[in-house]
Design a protein around this motif. Structure first.
Motif, PDB file in Angstrom:
ATOM      1  N   LEU A  49       0.799  -1.190  -0.055  1.00 34.70           N
ATOM      2  CA  LEU A  49      -0.153   0.114   0.023  1.00 34.70           C
ATOM      3  C   LEU A  49       0.832   1.359  -0.026  1.00 34.70           C
ATOM      4  CD1 LEU A  49      -2.764  -0.917   2.556  1.00 34.70           C
ATOM      5  CD2 LEU A  49      -2.971  -0.926  -0.027  1.00 34.70           C
ATOM      6  N   ILE A  50       2.154   1.274   0.361  1.00 32.36           N
ATOM      7  CA  ILE A  50       2.838   2.625   0.403  1.00 32.36           C
ATOM      8  C   ILE A  50       4.230   2.342  -0.062  1.00 32.36           C
ATOM      9  CG2 ILE A  50       3.754   4.125   2.273  1.00 32.36           C
ATOM     10  CD1 ILE A  50       1.687   2.924   4.028  1.00 32.36           C
ATOM     11  N   PRO A  51       4.259   2.506  -1.505  1.00 33.04           N
ATOM     12  CA  PRO A  51       5.449   2.239  -2.261  1.00 33.04           C
ATOM     13  C   PRO A  51       6.491   3.429  -2.017  1.00 33.04           C
ATOM     14  CG  PRO A  51       3.708   2.781  -3.798  1.00 33.04           C
ATOM     15  CD  PRO A  51       3.129   2.418  -2.483  1.00 33.04           C
ATOM     16  N   HIS A  52       5.942   4.680  -1.818  1.00 29.85           N
ATOM     17  CA  HIS A  52       6.920   5.750  -1.582  1.00 29.85           C
ATOM     18  C   HIS A  52       6.510   6.183   0.092  1.00 29.85           C
ATOM     19  CE1 HIS A  52       5.557   5.900  -5.803  1.00 29.85           C
ATOM     20  NE2 HIS A  52       6.974   5.805  -5.859  1.00 29.85           N
ATOM     21  N   PRO A  53       7.107   5.569   1.112  1.00 35.51           N
ATOM     22  CA  PRO A  53       6.898   5.953   2.311  1.00 35.51           C
ATOM     23  C   PRO A  53       7.144   7.388   2.736  1.00 35.51           C
ATOM     24  CG  PRO A  53       8.260   3.882   2.336  1.00 35.51           C
ATOM     25  CD  PRO A  53       8.091   4.195   0.996  1.00 35.51           C
ATOM     26  N   SER A  54       8.408   7.728   2.349  1.00 37.50           N
ATOM     27  CA  SER A  54       8.792   9.067   2.817  1.00 37.50           C
ATOM     28  C   SER A  54       7.834  10.143   2.263  1.00 37.50           C
ATOM     29  CB  SER A  54      10.081   9.548   2.294  1.00 37.50           C
ATOM     30  OG  SER A  54      10.051   9.414   0.988  1.00 37.50           O
ATOM     31  N   SER A  55       6.925   9.996   1.037  1.00 35.82           N
ATOM     32  CA  SER A  55       5.994  10.939   0.857  1.00 35.82           C
ATOM     33  C   SER A  55       4.587  10.533   0.897  1.00 35.82           C
ATOM     34  CB  SER A  55       6.436  11.217  -0.582  1.00 35.82           C
ATOM     35  OG  SER A  55       6.157  10.269  -1.544  1.00 35.82           O
ATOM     36  N   THR A  56       4.196   9.664   1.763  1.00 37.44           N
ATOM     37  CA  THR A  56       3.000   9.255   1.969  1.00 37.44           C
ATOM     38  C   THR A  56       2.521   9.514   3.362  1.00 37.44           C
ATOM     39  OG1 THR A  56       3.476   7.157   0.583  1.00 37.44           O
ATOM     40  CG2 THR A  56       1.616   6.980   2.242  1.00 37.44           C
ATOM     41  N   SER A  74     -15.276   8.596   7.802  1.00 30.73           N
ATOM     42  CA  SER A  74     -14.318   7.758   8.765  1.00 30.73           C
ATOM     43  C   SER A  74     -13.544   6.805   8.027  1.00 30.73           C
ATOM     44  CB  SER A  74     -14.978   7.170   9.772  1.00 30.73           C
ATOM     45  OG  SER A  74     -15.936   7.960  10.527  1.00 30.73           O
ATOM     46  N   ASP A  75     -13.237   6.822   6.823  1.00 27.60           N
ATOM     47  CA  ASP A  75     -12.564   6.016   6.088  1.00 27.60           C
ATOM     48  C   ASP A  75     -11.099   6.503   6.161  1.00 27.60           C
ATOM     49  OD1 ASP A  75     -14.467   4.203   5.128  1.00 27.60           O
ATOM     50  OD2 ASP A  75     -14.393   4.690   3.019  1.00 27.60           O
ATOM     51  N   LEU A  76     -10.361   5.527   6.096  1.00 24.37           N
ATOM     52  CA  LEU A  76      -8.719   6.145   6.151  1.00 24.37           C
ATOM     53  C   LEU A  76      -8.228   6.129   4.692  1.00 24.37           C
ATOM     54  CD1 LEU A  76      -6.538   6.793   8.177  1.00 24.37           C
ATOM     55  CD2 LEU A  76      -5.934   4.159   8.412  1.00 24.37           C
ATOM     56  N   LEU A  77      -7.610   7.176   4.280  1.00 23.92           N
ATOM     57  CA  LEU A  77      -7.356   7.322   2.955  1.00 23.92           C
ATOM     58  C   LEU A  77      -5.773   7.529   3.243  1.00 23.92           C
ATOM     59  CD1 LEU A  77      -9.688   9.889   1.650  1.00 23.92           C
ATOM     60  CD2 LEU A  77      -9.801   7.704   1.690  1.00 23.92           C
ATOM     61  N   ILE A  78      -4.980   6.723   2.155  1.00 21.60           N
ATOM     62  CA  ILE A  78      -3.660   6.627   1.966  1.00 21.60           C
ATOM     63  C   ILE A  78      -3.067   7.761   0.950  1.00 21.60           C
ATOM     64  CG2 ILE A  78      -1.621   5.511   1.534  1.00 21.60           C
ATOM     65  CD1 ILE A  78      -2.944   3.000   2.467  1.00 21.60           C
ATOM     66  N   VAL A  79      -2.467   8.634   1.176  1.00 21.61           N
ATOM     67  CA  VAL A  79      -2.248   9.500   0.205  1.00 21.61           C
ATOM     68  C   VAL A  79      -0.728   9.624  -0.045  1.00 21.61           C
ATOM     69  CG1 VAL A  79      -2.623  12.198  -0.199  1.00 21.61           C
ATOM     70  CG2 VAL A  79      -4.222  11.112   1.196  1.00 21.61           C
ATOM     71  N   ASP A  80      -0.546   9.774  -1.399  1.00 20.76           N
ATOM     72  CA  ASP A  80       0.952   9.929  -1.836  1.00 20.76           C
ATOM     73  C   ASP A  80       1.369  11.187  -2.449  1.00 20.76           C
ATOM     74  OD1 ASP A  80       3.287   9.528  -3.117  1.00 20.76           O
ATOM     75  OD2 ASP A  80       3.098   7.546  -3.510  1.00 20.76           O
ATOM     76  N   VAL A 135      -2.162  12.600  -3.923  1.00 22.82           N
ATOM     77  CA  VAL A 135      -3.021  11.529  -4.707  1.00 22.82           C
ATOM     78  C   VAL A 135      -3.446  10.521  -3.946  1.00 22.82           C
ATOM     79  CG1 VAL A 135      -3.462   9.897  -6.769  1.00 22.82           C
ATOM     80  CG2 VAL A 135      -2.033  12.132  -7.076  1.00 22.82           C
ATOM     81  N   VAL A 136      -4.942  10.141  -3.887  1.00 26.23           N
ATOM     82  CA  VAL A 136      -5.171   9.238  -2.705  1.00 26.23           C
ATOM     83  C   VAL A 136      -5.013   7.993  -3.634  1.00 26.23           C
ATOM     84  CG1 VAL A 136      -7.420   8.120  -1.925  1.00 26.23           C
ATOM     85  CG2 VAL A 136      -6.968  10.600  -1.635  1.00 26.23           C
ATOM     86  N   THR A 137      -4.366   6.889  -3.032  1.00 23.32           N
ATOM     87  CA  THR A 137      -3.825   5.743  -3.745  1.00 23.32           C
ATOM     88  C   THR A 137      -4.752   4.472  -3.398  1.00 23.32           C
ATOM     89  OG1 THR A 137      -2.113   5.372  -2.131  1.00 23.32           O
ATOM     90  CG2 THR A 137      -1.391   6.433  -4.038  1.00 23.32           C
ATOM     91  N   ASP A 138      -5.081   4.531  -1.934  1.00 28.85           N
ATOM     92  CA  ASP A 138      -5.927   3.622  -1.536  1.00 28.85           C
ATOM     93  C   ASP A 138      -6.660   4.178  -0.243  1.00 28.85           C
ATOM     94  OD1 ASP A 138      -4.902   0.976  -2.518  1.00 28.85           O
ATOM     95  OD2 ASP A 138      -2.883   2.216  -2.165  1.00 28.85           O
ATOM     96  N   ASN A 139      -7.894   3.102  -0.231  1.00 32.42           N
ATOM     97  CA  ASN A 139      -8.851   3.393   0.992  1.00 32.42           C
ATOM     98  C   ASN A 139      -9.189   2.237   1.859  1.00 32.42           C
ATOM     99  OD1 ASN A 139     -11.005   4.256   2.377  1.00 32.42           O
ATOM    100  ND2 ASN A 139     -12.456   4.225   0.412  1.00 32.42           N
ATOM    101  N   ILE A 140      -8.756   2.436   3.319  1.00 32.34           N
ATOM    102  CA  ILE A 140      -9.068   1.487   4.158  1.00 32.34           C
ATOM    103  C   ILE A 140     -10.395   1.563   4.706  1.00 32.34           C
ATOM    104  CG2 ILE A 140      -8.244   0.238   6.256  1.00 32.34           C
ATOM    105  CD1 ILE A 140      -5.288   1.537   5.549  1.00 32.34           C
ATOM    106  N   HIS A 141     -11.350   0.880   4.363  1.00 31.12           N
ATOM    107  CA  HIS A 141     -12.868   1.156   4.648  1.00 31.12           C
ATOM    108  C   HIS A 141     -13.205  -0.479   5.439  1.00 31.12           C
ATOM    109  CE1 HIS A 141     -17.006   1.903   3.891  1.00 31.12           C
ATOM    110  NE2 HIS A 141     -17.256   0.684   3.792  1.00 31.12           N
ATOM    111  N   SER A 142     -13.739   0.142   6.639  1.00 31.63           N
ATOM    112  CA  SER A 142     -14.012  -0.783   7.712  1.00 31.63           C
ATOM    113  C   SER A 142     -15.372  -1.496   7.525  1.00 31.63           C
ATOM    114  CB  SER A 142     -13.747  -0.546   9.001  1.00 31.63           C
ATOM    115  OG  SER A 142     -14.365  -1.514  10.096  1.00 31.63           O
ATOM    116  N   LEU A 143     -15.568  -2.690   7.403  1.00 30.16           N
ATOM    117  CA  LEU A 143     -17.001  -3.163   7.013  1.00 30.16           C
ATOM    118  C   LEU A 143     -17.722  -3.370   8.525  1.00 30.16           C
ATOM    119  CD1 LEU A 143     -16.334  -5.483   4.154  1.00 30.16           C
ATOM    120  CD2 LEU A 143     -17.159  -3.353   4.103  1.00 30.16           C
ATOM    121  N   ARG A 144     -16.948  -3.348   9.667  1.00 30.60           N
ATOM    122  CA  ARG A 144     -17.560  -3.678  11.033  1.00 30.60           C
ATOM    123  C   ARG A 144     -17.416  -2.464  11.743  1.00 30.60           C
ATOM    124  NH1 ARG A 144     -16.177  -8.182  15.172  1.00 30.60           N
ATOM    125  NH2 ARG A 144     -18.010  -8.184  16.141  1.00 30.60           N
TER     126      ARG A 144
END
Length: 147
Positions: A49-56, A74-80, A135-144
């Motif tokens: 999920l995080i190919p560029h950690p220093s800029s994420t 309340s979703d958690l978005l990963i932004v690069d 840029v939002v690359t991924d979304n962590i969306h809880s189903l519970r």
């Protein structure tokens, strides 16, 4: 409600890798098959999920304007920040000092930020103070729901 974001923090470069078992086969929505019950390999979510950690960094979405794009309150978005925003990308943008999450689109020959909800008009990027945070690359969306 418009979708805004709360900045949570940058990716921790010193965090230990936590490999998670990756089960081989497919997950079907019908009758389960016991033949698919084996571990194929281990998966490192940080590498995936995080190919560029220093800029994420991560932000938490607030609001309902991006639900058509699969982003819920309340979703958690990963932004690069290292990615150049392209038309069609979901971006985190500071518009007149307020952070928002929208899709970057072209209408005619002008760039706009568009929600996933027809009740929110497109935001033109000309004539306002705007800065792309990433840029939002991924979304962590809880189903519970968490209690």
């Amino acid at each position: 409600m418009n979708t805004v974001v709360d900045v949570l923090g940058q990716a921790n470069l010193n965090a230990p890798a936590l490999p998670i078992p990756l089960v081989g086969g497919e997950v079907r929505a019908g009758f389960p098959s016991p033949a698919d019950d084996y571990i194929e390999s281990e998966l490192n979510l940080t590498e995936l999920l995080i190919p560029h950690p220093s800029s994420t960094f991560m932000v938490r979405a607030k609001g309902h304007s991006m639900e058509r794009h699969g982003i819920y309150d309340s979703d958690l978005l990963i932004v690069d920040r290292s990615l150049e925003p392209q038309v069609g990308d979901i971006v985190v943008m500071a518009v007149d000092g307020e952070l928002t999450c929208k899709q970057l689109r072209m209408i005619g020959k002008r760039h706009y930020l568009c929600s996933g909800n027809e009740h929110f008009p497109p935001i033109p990027l000309t004539g306002c103070d705007c800065h792309c945070w990433g840029v939002v690359t991924d979304n962590i969306h809880s189903l519970r729901r968490r209690r």
